[in-house]
Design a protein around this motif. Structure first.
Motif, PDB file in Angstrom:
ATOM      1  N   THR A 219       0.806  -1.223   0.000  1.00  0.00           N
ATOM      2  CA  THR A 219       0.000   0.000   0.000  1.00  0.00           C
ATOM      3  C   THR A 219       0.839   1.273   0.000  1.00  0.00           C
ATOM      4  O   THR A 219       0.294   2.362  -0.186  1.00  0.00           O
ATOM      5  CB  THR A 219      -0.942   0.014   1.221  1.00  0.00           C
ATOM      6  OG1 THR A 219      -0.171  -0.129   2.415  1.00  0.00           O
ATOM      7  CG2 THR A 219      -1.979  -1.091   1.131  1.00  0.00           C
ATOM      8  N   ALA A 220       2.139   1.154   0.183  1.00  0.00           N
ATOM      9  CA  ALA A 220       3.017   2.334   0.236  1.00  0.00           C
ATOM     10  C   ALA A 220       2.879   3.235  -0.994  1.00  0.00           C
ATOM     11  O   ALA A 220       2.820   4.456  -0.849  1.00  0.00           O
ATOM     12  CB  ALA A 220       4.465   1.913   0.446  1.00  0.00           C
ATOM     13  N   PRO A 221       2.788   2.691  -2.202  1.00  0.00           N
ATOM     14  CA  PRO A 221       2.655   3.578  -3.363  1.00  0.00           C
ATOM     15  C   PRO A 221       1.423   4.489  -3.299  1.00  0.00           C
ATOM     16  O   PRO A 221       1.442   5.586  -3.850  1.00  0.00           O
ATOM     17  CB  PRO A 221       2.563   2.617  -4.554  1.00  0.00           C
ATOM     18  CG  PRO A 221       3.277   1.390  -4.087  1.00  0.00           C
ATOM     19  CD  PRO A 221       2.947   1.293  -2.618  1.00  0.00           C
ATOM     20  N   LEU A 222       0.386   4.059  -2.599  1.00  0.00           N
ATOM     21  CA  LEU A 222      -0.824   4.877  -2.473  1.00  0.00           C
ATOM     22  C   LEU A 222      -0.592   6.123  -1.621  1.00  0.00           C
ATOM     23  O   LEU A 222      -1.402   7.049  -1.633  1.00  0.00           O
ATOM     24  CB  LEU A 222      -1.957   4.054  -1.867  1.00  0.00           C
ATOM     25  CG  LEU A 222      -2.388   2.819  -2.655  1.00  0.00           C
ATOM     26  CD1 LEU A 222      -3.425   2.028  -1.860  1.00  0.00           C
ATOM     27  CD2 LEU A 222      -2.916   3.210  -4.020  1.00  0.00           C
ATOM     28  N   ARG A 223       0.504   6.158  -0.881  1.00  0.00           N
ATOM     29  CA  ARG A 223       0.829   7.294  -0.026  1.00  0.00           C
ATOM     30  C   ARG A 223       1.945   8.161  -0.608  1.00  0.00           C
ATOM     31  O   ARG A 223       2.317   9.161  -0.017  1.00  0.00           O
ATOM     32  CB  ARG A 223       1.227   6.817   1.384  1.00  0.00           C
ATOM     33  CG  ARG A 223       0.191   5.936   2.077  1.00  0.00           C
ATOM     34  CD  ARG A 223      -1.130   6.632   2.427  1.00  0.00           C
ATOM     35  NE  ARG A 223      -1.968   6.835   1.240  1.00  0.00           N
ATOM     36  CZ  ARG A 223      -2.926   7.758   1.113  1.00  0.00           C
ATOM     37  NH1 ARG A 223      -3.197   8.578   2.072  1.00  0.00           N
ATOM     38  NH2 ARG A 223      -3.617   7.871   0.003  1.00  0.00           N
ATOM     39  N   TRP A 224       2.491   7.774  -1.745  1.00  0.00           N
ATOM     40  CA  TRP A 224       3.518   8.575  -2.388  1.00  0.00           C
ATOM     41  C   TRP A 224       2.913   9.909  -2.821  1.00  0.00           C
ATOM     42  O   TRP A 224       1.772   9.964  -3.300  1.00  0.00           O
ATOM     43  CB  TRP A 224       4.104   7.856  -3.582  1.00  0.00           C
ATOM     44  CG  TRP A 224       4.903   6.628  -3.237  1.00  0.00           C
ATOM     45  CD1 TRP A 224       5.341   6.234  -2.005  1.00  0.00           C
ATOM     46  CD2 TRP A 224       5.348   5.631  -4.152  1.00  0.00           C
ATOM     47  NE1 TRP A 224       6.030   5.054  -2.105  1.00  0.00           N
ATOM     48  CE2 TRP A 224       6.050   4.662  -3.409  1.00  0.00           C
ATOM     49  CE3 TRP A 224       5.216   5.460  -5.513  1.00  0.00           C
ATOM     50  CZ2 TRP A 224       6.627   3.549  -3.992  1.00  0.00           C
ATOM     51  CZ3 TRP A 224       5.786   4.349  -6.104  1.00  0.00           C
ATOM     52  CH2 TRP A 224       6.487   3.416  -5.341  1.00  0.00           C
ATOM     53  N   PRO A 225       3.661  11.001  -2.685  1.00  0.00           N
ATOM     54  CA  PRO A 225       3.121  12.340  -2.972  1.00  0.00           C
ATOM     55  C   PRO A 225       2.416  12.484  -4.321  1.00  0.00           C
ATOM     56  O   PRO A 225       1.342  13.060  -4.388  1.00  0.00           O
ATOM     57  CB  PRO A 225       4.355  13.241  -2.892  1.00  0.00           C
ATOM     58  CG  PRO A 225       5.268  12.529  -1.952  1.00  0.00           C
ATOM     59  CD  PRO A 225       5.041  11.065  -2.212  1.00  0.00           C
ATOM     60  N   LEU A 226       2.980  11.975  -5.377  1.00  0.00           N
ATOM     61  CA  LEU A 226       2.367  12.145  -6.696  1.00  0.00           C
ATOM     62  C   LEU A 226       1.141  11.265  -6.914  1.00  0.00           C
ATOM     63  O   LEU A 226       0.315  11.554  -7.767  1.00  0.00           O
ATOM     64  CB  LEU A 226       3.394  11.889  -7.797  1.00  0.00           C
ATOM     65  CG  LEU A 226       4.571  12.870  -7.832  1.00  0.00           C
ATOM     66  CD1 LEU A 226       5.574  12.474  -8.893  1.00  0.00           C
ATOM     67  CD2 LEU A 226       4.079  14.296  -8.061  1.00  0.00           C
ATOM     68  N   VAL A 227       1.021  10.203  -6.144  1.00  0.00           N
ATOM     69  CA  VAL A 227      -0.089   9.262  -6.296  1.00  0.00           C
ATOM     70  C   VAL A 227      -1.186   9.521  -5.261  1.00  0.00           C
ATOM     71  O   VAL A 227      -2.364   9.269  -5.515  1.00  0.00           O
ATOM     72  CB  VAL A 227       0.434   7.810  -6.153  1.00  0.00           C
ATOM     73  CG1 VAL A 227      -0.683   6.789  -6.259  1.00  0.00           C
ATOM     74  CG2 VAL A 227       1.512   7.534  -7.186  1.00  0.00           C
TER      75      VAL A 227
END
Length: 132
Positions: free
Chosen positions: A89-97
């Motif tokens: 789930t980390a990519p869902l918290r990336w600034p651009l995403v």
């Protein structure tokens, strides 16, 4: 180990309950850091008067051990991180995403019963159990 995150979930939503079952199974293999609370339980308002059930029904709520409240995908990421799967789930918290993911989540949450019907054939359940 003490509970690190309380998840306030919709026990009438088959998809929500499915995810909580997965988390519970993974949590039991670890140190049981998660606590699962159905917002439709008869005693929920008495046990958690600080949680507005209508708000918790519109967006997933979570409470960390220090009392800090989390909402939506922040709860999802914290829960999956607690069971060692935060990388999913980390990519869902990336600034651009993050912005797009949060908008998508709100759309999903709003239409979760229809989506559940399409995926599971079951729109709602009276009270789904995490132990099934």
């Amino acid at each position: 180990m003490a509970v690190q995150l309380i998840l306030f979930y919709d026990g009438g939503c088959p998809l929500c309950v499915h995810e909580m079952r997965q988390l519970k199974a993974l949590d039991q293999k670890r140190q049981q850091q998660l606590q699962f609370e159905d917002i439709w339980a008869h005693d929920f308002p008495a046990r958690f008067p600080h949680i507005d059930t209508a708000q918790a029904n519109s967006i997933l709520h979570g409470q960390q051990a220090d009392g800090t409240m989390l909402y939506g995908l922040d709860v999802t990421h914290a829960a999956w991180s607690a069971v060692g799967r935060g990388w999913l789930t980390a990519p869902l918290r990336w600034p651009l995403v993050r912005w797009l993911a949060d908008k998508g989540y709100l759309g999903f949450a709003k239409h979760r019963y229809r989506i559940s019907k399409l995926i599971t054939g079951k729109e709602r359940c009276m009270q789904c159990s995490l132990d099934e």
